[in-house]
Write a protein that holds these residues in place. Structure first.
Motif, PDB file in Angstrom:
ATOM      1  N   CYS A 150       0.837  -1.195   0.000  1.00  0.00           N
ATOM      2  CA  CYS A 150       0.000   0.000   0.000  1.00  0.00           C
ATOM      3  C   CYS A 150       0.879   1.255   0.000  1.00  0.00           C
ATOM      4  O   CYS A 150       1.739   1.385   0.863  1.00  0.00           O
ATOM      5  CB  CYS A 150      -0.891  -0.036   1.235  1.00  0.00           C
ATOM      6  SG  CYS A 150      -1.889   1.449   1.401  1.00  0.00           S
ATOM      7  N   ASP A 182      -2.090  -9.249  -3.818  1.00  0.00           N
ATOM      8  CA  ASP A 182      -2.498  -8.890  -5.171  1.00  0.00           C
ATOM      9  C   ASP A 182      -3.412  -7.664  -5.159  1.00  0.00           C
ATOM     10  O   ASP A 182      -3.769  -7.136  -4.107  1.00  0.00           O
ATOM     11  CB  ASP A 182      -3.171 -10.076  -5.888  1.00  0.00           C
ATOM     12  CG  ASP A 182      -4.367 -10.597  -5.119  1.00  0.00           C
ATOM     13  OD1 ASP A 182      -5.070  -9.793  -4.475  1.00  0.00           O
ATOM     14  OD2 ASP A 182      -4.612 -11.808  -5.157  1.00  0.00           O
ATOM     15  N   TYR A 183      -3.773  -7.229  -6.359  1.00  0.00           N
ATOM     16  CA  TYR A 183      -4.529  -5.984  -6.472  1.00  0.00           C
ATOM     17  C   TYR A 183      -5.915  -6.105  -5.852  1.00  0.00           C
ATOM     18  O   TYR A 183      -6.433  -5.138  -5.291  1.00  0.00           O
ATOM     19  CB  TYR A 183      -4.641  -5.600  -7.954  1.00  0.00           C
ATOM     20  CG  TYR A 183      -5.209  -4.204  -8.139  1.00  0.00           C
ATOM     21  CD1 TYR A 183      -4.450  -3.085  -7.799  1.00  0.00           C
ATOM     22  CD2 TYR A 183      -6.482  -4.017  -8.645  1.00  0.00           C
ATOM     23  CE1 TYR A 183      -4.955  -1.810  -7.958  1.00  0.00           C
ATOM     24  CE2 TYR A 183      -7.002  -2.740  -8.819  1.00  0.00           C
ATOM     25  CZ  TYR A 183      -6.233  -1.639  -8.468  1.00  0.00           C
ATOM     26  OH  TYR A 183      -6.741  -0.376  -8.629  1.00  0.00           O
ATOM     27  N   THR A 184      -6.509  -7.278  -5.919  1.00  0.00           N
ATOM     28  CA  THR A 184      -7.832  -7.487  -5.319  1.00  0.00           C
ATOM     29  C   THR A 184      -7.777  -7.239  -3.817  1.00  0.00           C
ATOM     30  O   THR A 184      -8.629  -6.534  -3.258  1.00  0.00           O
ATOM     31  CB  THR A 184      -8.317  -8.918  -5.592  1.00  0.00           C
ATOM     32  OG1 THR A 184      -8.218  -9.174  -6.989  1.00  0.00           O
ATOM     33  CG2 THR A 184      -9.747  -9.098  -5.151  1.00  0.00           C
ATOM     34  N   ASN A 185      -6.742  -7.796  -3.171  1.00  0.00           N
ATOM     35  CA  ASN A 185      -6.570  -7.582  -1.733  1.00  0.00           C
ATOM     36  C   ASN A 185      -6.255  -6.118  -1.443  1.00  0.00           C
ATOM     37  O   ASN A 185      -6.747  -5.546  -0.467  1.00  0.00           O
ATOM     38  CB  ASN A 185      -5.430  -8.455  -1.193  1.00  0.00           C
ATOM     39  CG  ASN A 185      -5.866  -9.869  -0.999  1.00  0.00           C
ATOM     40  OD1 ASN A 185      -7.034 -10.146  -0.750  1.00  0.00           O
ATOM     41  ND2 ASN A 185      -4.941 -10.798  -1.117  1.00  0.00           N
ATOM     42  N   LYS A 213      -7.119  -3.513  -3.196  1.00  0.00           N
ATOM     43  CA  LYS A 213      -8.309  -2.696  -3.397  1.00  0.00           C
ATOM     44  C   LYS A 213      -9.228  -2.763  -2.172  1.00  0.00           C
ATOM     45  O   LYS A 213      -9.718  -1.745  -1.688  1.00  0.00           O
ATOM     46  CB  LYS A 213      -9.050  -3.194  -4.640  1.00  0.00           C
ATOM     47  CG  LYS A 213     -10.013  -2.179  -5.204  1.00  0.00           C
ATOM     48  CD  LYS A 213     -10.658  -2.713  -6.481  1.00  0.00           C
ATOM     49  CE  LYS A 213     -11.884  -1.894  -6.815  1.00  0.00           C
ATOM     50  NZ  LYS A 213     -12.727  -2.519  -7.819  1.00  0.00           N
ATOM     51  N   ALA A 214      -9.416  -3.978  -1.646  1.00  0.00           N
ATOM     52  CA  ALA A 214     -10.254  -4.155  -0.464  1.00  0.00           C
ATOM     53  C   ALA A 214      -9.659  -3.403   0.728  1.00  0.00           C
ATOM     54  O   ALA A 214     -10.376  -2.729   1.482  1.00  0.00           O
ATOM     55  CB  ALA A 214     -10.394  -5.634  -0.144  1.00  0.00           C
ATOM     56  N   HIS A 215      -8.341  -3.519   0.874  1.00  0.00           N
ATOM     57  CA  HIS A 215      -7.652  -2.824   1.961  1.00  0.00           C
ATOM     58  C   HIS A 215      -7.778  -1.311   1.798  1.00  0.00           C
ATOM     59  O   HIS A 215      -8.127  -0.601   2.730  1.00  0.00           O
ATOM     60  CB  HIS A 215      -6.173  -3.220   1.973  1.00  0.00           C
ATOM     61  CG  HIS A 215      -5.288  -2.224   2.666  1.00  0.00           C
ATOM     62  ND1 HIS A 215      -5.126  -2.192   4.033  1.00  0.00           N
ATOM     63  CD2 HIS A 215      -4.548  -1.195   2.168  1.00  0.00           C
ATOM     64  CE1 HIS A 215      -4.317  -1.185   4.345  1.00  0.00           C
ATOM     65  NE2 HIS A 215      -3.948  -0.557   3.241  1.00  0.00           N
ATOM     66  N   GLU A 220      -9.867   0.540   0.077  1.00  0.00           N
ATOM     67  CA  GLU A 220     -11.220   1.087   0.189  1.00  0.00           C
ATOM     68  C   GLU A 220     -11.701   1.127   1.627  1.00  0.00           C
ATOM     69  O   GLU A 220     -12.497   1.992   2.004  1.00  0.00           O
ATOM     70  CB  GLU A 220     -12.178   0.269  -0.685  1.00  0.00           C
ATOM     71  CG  GLU A 220     -12.001   0.627  -2.157  1.00  0.00           C
ATOM     72  CD  GLU A 220     -12.841  -0.247  -3.073  1.00  0.00           C
ATOM     73  OE1 GLU A 220     -13.359  -1.278  -2.612  1.00  0.00           O
ATOM     74  OE2 GLU A 220     -12.950   0.106  -4.248  1.00  0.00           O
ATOM     75  N   THR A 269      -4.078   2.849  -9.550  1.00  0.00           N
ATOM     76  CA  THR A 269      -4.308   1.799 -10.551  1.00  0.00           C
ATOM     77  C   THR A 269      -3.372   0.628 -10.297  1.00  0.00           C
ATOM     78  O   THR A 269      -2.331   0.768  -9.652  1.00  0.00           O
ATOM     79  CB  THR A 269      -4.057   2.330 -11.967  1.00  0.00           C
ATOM     80  OG1 THR A 269      -2.701   2.749 -12.069  1.00  0.00           O
ATOM     81  CG2 THR A 269      -4.966   3.504 -12.287  1.00  0.00           C
ATOM     82  N   GLU A 270      -3.756  -0.520 -10.831  1.00  0.00           N
ATOM     83  CA  GLU A 270      -2.918  -1.716 -10.693  1.00  0.00           C
ATOM     84  C   GLU A 270      -1.550  -1.482 -11.330  1.00  0.00           C
ATOM     85  O   GLU A 270      -0.530  -1.919 -10.814  1.00  0.00           O
ATOM     86  CB  GLU A 270      -3.626  -2.901 -11.359  1.00  0.00           C
ATOM     87  CG  GLU A 270      -2.915  -4.217 -11.104  1.00  0.00           C
ATOM     88  CD  GLU A 270      -3.757  -5.403 -11.528  1.00  0.00           C
ATOM     89  OE1 GLU A 270      -4.826  -5.203 -12.124  1.00  0.00           O
ATOM     90  OE2 GLU A 270      -3.328  -6.533 -11.255  1.00  0.00           O
TER      91      GLU A 270
END
Ligand SMILES: [Zn+2]
Length: 72
Positions: free
Chosen positions: A37, A46-49, A51-53, A55, A65-66
């Motif tokens: 981060c 990964d980017y999914t994790n 993004k969740a973090h 947000e 962006t990724e």
């Protein structure tokens, strides 16, 4: 030749077993974190994790962006 190859394969299997629960586990886990981060430096796999973090922890910041996170 075949016997020698089998021996080598079983040695590799044993090595993999030893690595599974050994000290090298830490290294493997660190390697699993591909991005961190940019705001709090928390490593994420990964980017999914990420993004969740991002947000949930930094909802007021624009989501990077990724491409901007991936090591070149
Ligand atoms: Zn963060």
């Amino acid at each position: 030749m075949a016997r020698g190859l089998q021996k080598l394969e079983s040695q590799q299997k044993n090595a993999a077993k030893a690595n599974a629960g050994g000290k090298s586990n830490l290294k493997t886990r660190a390697a699993a974190f591909k991005i961190s981060c940019p705001s709090c430096k928390l490593p994420l796999s990964d980017y999914t994790n990420f993004k969740a973090h991002f947000e949930s922890k930094h909802p007021k910041l624009p989501l990077p962006t990724e491409e901007s996170l991936a090591p070149k």
